[in-house]
Design a protein around this motif. Structure first.
Motif, PDB file in Angstrom:
ATOM      1  N   LEU A   7      36.098  39.396  46.498  1.00 31.65           N
ATOM      2  CA  LEU A   7      36.633  38.016  46.308  1.00 31.65           C
ATOM      3  C   LEU A   7      38.050  37.809  46.994  1.00 31.65           C
ATOM      4  O   LEU A   7      38.742  36.675  47.059  1.00 31.65           O
ATOM      5  N   VAL A  30      37.975  32.086  43.236  1.00 33.90           N
ATOM      6  CA  VAL A  30      36.829  32.635  42.708  1.00 33.90           C
ATOM      7  C   VAL A  30      35.715  31.795  43.128  1.00 33.90           C
ATOM      8  O   VAL A  30      34.444  32.305  43.366  1.00 33.90           O
ATOM      9  N   ASP A  38      30.892  36.142  38.850  1.00 33.09           N
ATOM     10  CA  ASP A  38      32.272  36.098  38.992  1.00 33.09           C
ATOM     11  C   ASP A  38      33.067  34.902  37.944  1.00 33.09           C
ATOM     12  O   ASP A  38      33.995  35.482  37.828  1.00 33.09           O
TER      13      ASP A  38
END
Length: 82
Positions: A7, A30, A38
């Motif tokens: 990420l 994100v 996630d």
């Protein structure tokens, strides 16, 4: 908050959630870099819904379309109009 390397492609792995600009950066990163799994792991749903009208303009049309298709509550008519 610390993000894993998948990420943190911009080398930004640490986010101070007490700072609005850093928090917005996390909520932009994100959805843009992450996988569907996630989202609940790194983001608060209520805050994501609150920030989404601004975030959808920052992440780009392709990214926000993918997320809104996967999570239809993000694309409510009131949010899409903003």
């Amino acid at each position: 908050m610390e993000l894993p390397l998948h990420l943190a492609r911009s080398d930004m792995t640490s986010y101070d959630l007490g700072k609005p600009r850093r928090r917005m950066g996390l909520y932009r990163t994100v959805p843009h870099e992450g996988l569907l799994d996630d989202l609940p792991r790194y983001l608060d749903q209520d805050l994501l819904l609150q920030l989404w009208p601004v975030l959808r303009t920052l992440v780009g049309r392709t990214v926000h379309t993918v997320w809104e298709d996967a999570l239809p509550h993000l694309a409510s008519p009131a949010r899409a109009a903003v």
